[in-house]
Each structure stands twice: as structure tokens, then as C-alpha cells.
Design a protein around this motif. Structure first.
Motif, PDB file in Angstrom:
ATOM      1  N   ALA A  90      10.018   0.652  31.574  1.00  0.00           N
ATOM      2  CA  ALA A  90       9.371   1.273  32.739  1.00  0.00           C
ATOM      3  C   ALA A  90       9.108   0.210  33.800  1.00  0.00           C
ATOM      4  O   ALA A  90       9.441   0.375  34.983  1.00  0.00           O
ATOM      5  CB  ALA A  90       8.078   1.959  32.314  1.00  0.00           C
ATOM      6  N   GLU A  91       8.540  -0.906  33.358  1.00  0.00           N
ATOM      7  CA  GLU A  91       8.229  -1.980  34.296  1.00  0.00           C
ATOM      8  C   GLU A  91       9.504  -2.521  34.949  1.00  0.00           C
ATOM      9  O   GLU A  91       9.574  -2.737  36.153  1.00  0.00           O
ATOM     10  CB  GLU A  91       7.495  -3.101  33.554  1.00  0.00           C
ATOM     11  N   LYS A  92      10.531  -2.700  34.123  1.00  0.00           N
ATOM     12  CA  LYS A  92      11.797  -3.259  34.615  1.00  0.00           C
ATOM     13  C   LYS A  92      12.429  -2.342  35.673  1.00  0.00           C
ATOM     14  O   LYS A  92      12.851  -2.805  36.735  1.00  0.00           O
ATOM     15  CB  LYS A  92      12.751  -3.421  33.419  1.00  0.00           C
ATOM     16  N   LEU A  93      12.493  -1.053  35.372  1.00  0.00           N
ATOM     17  CA  LEU A  93      13.125  -0.118  36.310  1.00  0.00           C
ATOM     18  C   LEU A  93      12.363  -0.086  37.633  1.00  0.00           C
ATOM     19  O   LEU A  93      12.970  -0.088  38.704  1.00  0.00           O
ATOM     20  CB  LEU A  93      13.168   1.295  35.717  1.00  0.00           C
ATOM     21  N   ILE A  94      11.048  -0.061  37.550  1.00  0.00           N
ATOM     22  CA  ILE A  94      10.253  -0.019  38.783  1.00  0.00           C
ATOM     23  C   ILE A  94      10.435  -1.327  39.561  1.00  0.00           C
ATOM     24  O   ILE A  94      10.564  -1.319  40.784  1.00  0.00           O
ATOM     25  CB  ILE A  94       8.760   0.263  38.475  1.00  0.00           C
ATOM     26  N   SER A  95      10.520  -2.445  38.842  1.00  0.00           N
ATOM     27  CA  SER A  95      10.687  -3.722  39.557  1.00  0.00           C
ATOM     28  C   SER A  95      12.063  -3.800  40.232  1.00  0.00           C
ATOM     29  O   SER A  95      12.221  -4.492  41.234  1.00  0.00           O
ATOM     30  CB  SER A  95      10.489  -4.902  38.600  1.00  0.00           C
ATOM     31  N   LEU A  96      13.059  -3.093  39.718  1.00  0.00           N
ATOM     32  CA  LEU A  96      14.404  -3.150  40.289  1.00  0.00           C
ATOM     33  C   LEU A  96      14.642  -2.098  41.370  1.00  0.00           C
ATOM     34  O   LEU A  96      15.645  -2.133  42.066  1.00  0.00           O
ATOM     35  CB  LEU A  96      15.457  -2.944  39.183  1.00  0.00           C
ATOM     36  N   SER A  97      13.736  -1.138  41.476  1.00  0.00           N
ATOM     37  CA  SER A  97      13.988   0.009  42.362  1.00  0.00           C
ATOM     38  C   SER A  97      13.324  -0.207  43.722  1.00  0.00           C
ATOM     39  O   SER A  97      12.498  -1.109  43.882  1.00  0.00           O
ATOM     40  CB  SER A  97      13.484   1.283  41.699  1.00  0.00           C
ATOM     41  N   PRO A  98      13.664   0.619  44.719  1.00  0.00           N
ATOM     42  CA  PRO A  98      13.049   0.469  46.042  1.00  0.00           C
ATOM     43  C   PRO A  98      11.525   0.468  45.953  1.00  0.00           C
ATOM     44  O   PRO A  98      10.951   1.142  45.087  1.00  0.00           O
ATOM     45  CB  PRO A  98      13.544   1.713  46.793  1.00  0.00           C
ATOM     46  N   GLN A  99      10.919  -0.269  46.878  1.00  0.00           N
ATOM     47  CA  GLN A  99       9.479  -0.559  46.836  1.00  0.00           C
ATOM     48  C   GLN A  99       8.548   0.625  46.644  1.00  0.00           C
ATOM     49  O   GLN A  99       7.558   0.533  45.944  1.00  0.00           O
ATOM     50  CB  GLN A  99       9.107  -1.226  48.158  1.00  0.00           C
ATOM     51  N   GLY A 100       8.894   1.734  47.294  1.00  0.00           N
ATOM     52  CA  GLY A 100       7.988   2.891  47.276  1.00  0.00           C
ATOM     53  C   GLY A 100       7.973   3.635  45.949  1.00  0.00           C
ATOM     54  O   GLY A 100       7.148   4.517  45.736  1.00  0.00           O
ATOM     55  N   LEU A 101       8.908   3.316  45.048  1.00  0.00           N
ATOM     56  CA  LEU A 101       8.969   4.034  43.762  1.00  0.00           C
ATOM     57  C   LEU A 101       8.095   3.287  42.758  1.00  0.00           C
ATOM     58  O   LEU A 101       8.308   2.110  42.492  1.00  0.00           O
ATOM     59  CB  LEU A 101      10.414   4.162  43.284  1.00  0.00           C
ATOM     60  N   LYS A 102       7.118   4.008  42.201  1.00  0.00           N
ATOM     61  CA  LYS A 102       6.050   3.340  41.446  1.00  0.00           C
ATOM     62  C   LYS A 102       5.948   3.767  39.990  1.00  0.00           C
ATOM     63  O   LYS A 102       5.294   3.099  39.198  1.00  0.00           O
ATOM     64  CB  LYS A 102       4.694   3.622  42.121  1.00  0.00           C
ATOM     65  N   ARG A 103       6.504   4.940  39.660  1.00  0.00           N
ATOM     66  CA  ARG A 103       6.343   5.438  38.296  1.00  0.00           C
ATOM     67  C   ARG A 103       7.631   6.077  37.818  1.00  0.00           C
ATOM     68  O   ARG A 103       8.432   6.548  38.624  1.00  0.00           O
ATOM     69  CB  ARG A 103       5.241   6.511  38.235  1.00  0.00           C
ATOM     70  N   VAL A 104       7.781   6.126  36.495  1.00  0.00           N
ATOM     71  CA  VAL A 104       9.008   6.708  35.937  1.00  0.00           C
ATOM     72  C   VAL A 104       8.678   7.812  34.938  1.00  0.00           C
ATOM     73  O   VAL A 104       7.683   7.729  34.204  1.00  0.00           O
ATOM     74  CB  VAL A 104       9.888   5.603  35.291  1.00  0.00           C
ATOM     75  N   PHE A 105       9.520   8.846  34.945  1.00  0.00           N
ATOM     76  CA  PHE A 105       9.488   9.851  33.872  1.00  0.00           C
ATOM     77  C   PHE A 105      10.813   9.727  33.137  1.00  0.00           C
ATOM     78  O   PHE A 105      11.883   9.754  33.757  1.00  0.00           O
ATOM     79  CB  PHE A 105       9.343  11.271  34.455  1.00  0.00           C
ATOM     80  N   PHE A 106      10.759   9.602  31.812  1.00  0.00           N
ATOM     81  CA  PHE A 106      11.983   9.450  31.030  1.00  0.00           C
ATOM     82  C   PHE A 106      12.425  10.779  30.421  1.00  0.00           C
ATOM     83  O   PHE A 106      11.594  11.527  29.889  1.00  0.00           O
ATOM     84  CB  PHE A 106      11.771   8.446  29.890  1.00  0.00           C
ATOM     85  N   CYS A 107      13.737  11.022  30.454  1.00  0.00           N
ATOM     86  CA  CYS A 107      14.302  12.203  29.799  1.00  0.00           C
ATOM     87  C   CYS A 107      15.649  11.800  29.192  1.00  0.00           C
ATOM     88  O   CYS A 107      15.818  10.624  28.839  1.00  0.00           O
ATOM     89  CB  CYS A 107      14.404  13.359  30.787  1.00  0.00           C
ATOM     90  N   ASN A 108      16.580  12.740  29.056  1.00  0.00           N
ATOM     91  CA  ASN A 108      17.761  12.450  28.232  1.00  0.00           C
ATOM     92  C   ASN A 108      19.112  12.673  28.899  1.00  0.00           C
ATOM     93  O   ASN A 108      20.141  12.429  28.283  1.00  0.00           O
ATOM     94  CB  ASN A 108      17.710  13.311  26.960  1.00  0.00           C
TER      95      ASN A 108
END
Ligand SMILES: Cc1ncc(COP(=O)(O)O)c(C=O)c1O
Length: 388
Positions: A90-108
Motif C-alpha cells: 500500500a505504501e509503495k503504490l501510494i509513493s509511486l502514484s501521482p501526489q493526490g492519490l492517498k489511499r488504496v483499495f485492493f481487489c482481484n
């Protein structure tokens, strides 16, 4: 002899599976790098990547090791419990994504990511309508299907989820006209994949972004196919504008099923309102972390950019009466023909190159990003031969 070697896969699959895939007449049994092998030992250069899944190539030891070790440690961990591998991803994806994106929901999967984004849009805005683009593709579950363009996909399953409207792609005026006080979200691909490899204009996406800001509409980018280096940047939106939600899947976990929605702070959903048993399972998370490491270490987005420019330039220099247009971004390329592309896809397969269709007249090329220049040259020769 391994018992799997004595079966006839074509016969068994035709007999026992629901026949929903238009099948090609080969049995693929192995992959390594940018190559695939069939049951007769025939080698193919893969220019499909399982429709954009295998960006890091086939048979990666880094991912295999991560999966093996994680399975022995802990393969499943429902989201009600904390888990360090999921936390790291979660931390890695947010750190790699555009600045305004702050949280992730995981699915399949991709369709699940789109479903989730639609639900999040409704819950976050209190509004119900979603605007999608003609020729857009977002998956085939009910919500996603309502946004996916094409009678052939929707007709057997009507009625569709209400509240979806389609407007012409890359046409800001039509989109602007379709917006009303009930519009919760706009969903777009930055490069339409299934719809024919069509790259939207930067100015269009800027106008859409401004409109969404003014009207309190959430902008969803579906990067299920364009994500993870495919277009020359880790996410295609880096070359355009930031969304409020970014749908990801396909290449996220190096070939293991996984989807995700990255969300800005404008997205808010009540606890328990949307969950998934397998979403964010440590096995897929470990595979995703290993795959992201490969993408970063091997600088695959940059490679997609430079090799993609070479590939596109060479494709454009092919002299053929059959070609209407060549287009693309990074290693996402389309050759639009003046006639049906199906027979050429078959011809290319017979000469050892696996490509995709994108609509009836477009040959789509989505090679693994680790493909070599020499392999690209072999593909170019096969294309020249087939289209000459
Ligand atoms: C842009 C896009 N969105 C969504 C999907 C659906 O993904 P899945 O097949 O994983 O449900 C696809 C699949 O091709 C896609 O290309």
C-alpha cells in the motif's frame, strides 16, 4: 511421463469449459522472457503479454521466489487483520502514484477495480450518474459492463446498470453537454486499448480535469491496461493529468491476479460497504512488490518509451496499401488496416509472433516491456512479410 503430457487440452477444454473465448488453435505451455512455447515446442515472440499482464516478461524468478516464500509464510489474511506485506505494498503504490492519490483499495481484477470505483464515486458524491466513452473498455461484470462500449458485450445481459451514459472519446464539448447535477464520475482510458489503441489528447484530459473540479465530479482513469510502464511512464496519467481514482490490475502483481483502486482524499466510503475476501492477500502483495522492484530496477517505463518510439517509427515506415494508420504510446501500439485484421493475426501466429486484435481492423501489439530490440526487429520483419 507427466500425466499432464498425455491429455488433449483442446478436446478437454472444448468439451468441459463454457465456450466464451474465441480460441486460437495452439496450446501454450511455457513462457520465458518475451517468448512463449506451445506443446509442439514451437517458439513465439509474445506481443500480447496476456493482454497487458506480463510487462516484466514470463518466468521471472524474482516473482516465483516471492510467491513461494510468501505462501509458506502466510498466503491469506482477510482485511480485518493487519499484515506487513499488504502494508508495504500500500505504501509503495501510494509513493509511486501521482501526489493526490492517498489511499488504496485492493481487489482481484480489472473489472473489480472498476466496480469498486463506481461504488466509491456514488458513495463519495451522493450522486448516481457516470459518464464513460464510446469505444471504452472497462470489463464485463455488471457495473463495468454498463460502462464498456459495444452491443456485442451488453446485448445478452440487458438491462444494464442504470446511470451510465456514453459520449464520444476525446470530444470535450460532448462530454460537457452530458454532465448534469447527478454526474458522480467520469471514467476514461488515457489510451483506449480494446477500442483500437487510441491515444487521447492532453488538452482534452486537461479540460475534463477542470470540468470535474468545477462540478464536484470524480475523475476515474482506467489504467488496467496502460499501467506499470506500458506507455513509457509507470502510469500513463503522469503524461496527462491526475485522476481522483486510478484503476489498476493486469500487470500489478507480475502475473498473479490482483486489482487496486488508488484514491484521492475526495473518496470516502463507509466501513464494511465494500470488501473482498482475496483483496490484498499477502501472496498477491508479495508478487506485486517483487514485480515493482523489477520494473524499477530495470527501468522498464523508460525502456517502453525508447523502444516504443523505435517500434512506432519503424511501423510507420512500412509501405503497405493495407495500412490505414499506425498509432500508440510506449509499447502499446496499434496498426489499423483498411480491412479485417483477423487473418493477419493468424498469419503472424503461424510465423511465430503472437499479437492481439483491438476491434475488427486493428492489430494491437503489447509486448512484454523486457522485449529486446532484436526481438522487435524479428516482429517487424514478420509484420512486413504479412502486410506486404
Ligand atoms: C482498460 C481495461 N479495463 C478493465 C479491464 C477488465 O479487466 P479484467 O479482465 O481483469 O476484469 C480490461 C481488460 O482487458 C481493460 O483493458
Amino acid at each position: 511421463m507427466n500425466p499432464i503430457d498425455s491429455i488433449n487440452p483442446k478436446e478437454l477444454e472444448d468439451q468441459y469449459e463454457l465456450l466464451v473465448y474465441p480460441r486460437r488453435n495452439i496450446v501454450l505451455v511455457r513462457g520465458k522472457g518475451a517468448k512463449l512455447y506451445d506443446d509442439r515446442g514451437q517458439e513465439y515472440i509474445d506481443c500480447a503479454s496476456n493482454v497487458g499482464v506480463s510487462n516484466i516478461g514470463h518466468g521471472r524468478e524474482e516473482v516465483a521466489r516471492a510467491i513461494y516464500e510468501q505462501y509458506l509464510t502466510l498466503s491469506n489474511c482477510y482485511g480485518m487483520f493487519y499484515n506487513p506485506v499488504r502494508a508495504r505494498l500500500a505504501e509503495k503504490l501510494i509513493s509511486l502514484s501521482p501526489q493526490g492519490l492517498k489511499r488504496v483499495f485492493f481487489c482481484n481484477s480489472g473489472a473489480e477495480a472498476v466496480e469498486a470505483a463506481f461504488k466509491f464515486a456514488r458513495a463519495s458524491t451522493g450522486k448516481t450518474e457516470i459518464i464513460a466513452a464510446m469505444r471504452g473498455f472497462h470489463g464485463k461484470t455488471f457495473g463495468a459492463l454498463a460502462a464498456t462500449w459495444g452491443e456485442e458485450y451488453q446485448k445478452p445481459f440487458v438491462p444494464m446498470m442504470p446511470g451510465l451514459k456514453h459520449v464520444p472519446y476525446n470530444n470535450f464539448q460532448k462530454l460537457n453537454e452530458a454532465v448534469n447535477e447527478d454526474t458522480a464520475a467520469v471514467i476514461l482510458e488515457l489510451v483506449q486499448g480494446e477500442g483500437g489503441v487510441r491515444v487521447g489528447d492532453k488538452s482534452y484530459f486537461h479540460q475534463v480535469r477542470n470540468l470535474c473540479n468545477q462540478k464536484g465530479i470524480l475523475l476515474i482513469f482506467d489504467e488496467v491496461q496502460t499501467g506499470f510502464g506500458r506507455t513509457g511512464t509507470l502510469f500513463a496519467c503522469e503524461q496527462f493529468v491526475e485522476p481522483d481514482m486510478l484503476c489498476l490490475a493486469k500487470s500489478l502483481a507480475g502475473g498473479i491476479p490482483m486489482g487496486a483502486v488508488l484514491c484521492s482524499n475526495a473518496v470516502n466510503v463507509p466501513v464494511k460497504s465494500h470488501t473482498s475476501t482475496f483483496g490484498g492477500n499477502p501472496l498477491a502483495c508479495a508478487a506485486a512488490l517483487a514485480s515493482l522492484e523489477v520494473i524499477e530496477r530495470e527501468n522498464l517505463p523508460e525502456k517502453a518509451k525508447t523502444l516504443g518510439e523505435y517500434f512506432l517509427g519503424e511501423l510507420r515506415s512500412i509501405k503497405s496499401e493495407k495500412i490505414r494508420e499506425v498509432r500508440g504510446l510506449g509499447l502499446m501500439l496499434g496498426i489499423e488496416l483498411k480491412e479485417k485484421a483477423g487473418p493477419y493475426v493468424q498469419k503472424l501466429m503461424e510465423s511465430g509472433v503472437i499479437v492481439l486484435l483491438a476491434g475488427p481492423t486493428v492489430i494491437r501489439l503489447l509486448p512484454p516491456l523486457i522485449i529486446t530490440r532484436e526481438e522487435v526487429d524479428v516482429v517487424l520483419s514478420a509484420l512486413k512479410e504479412a502486410l506486404g
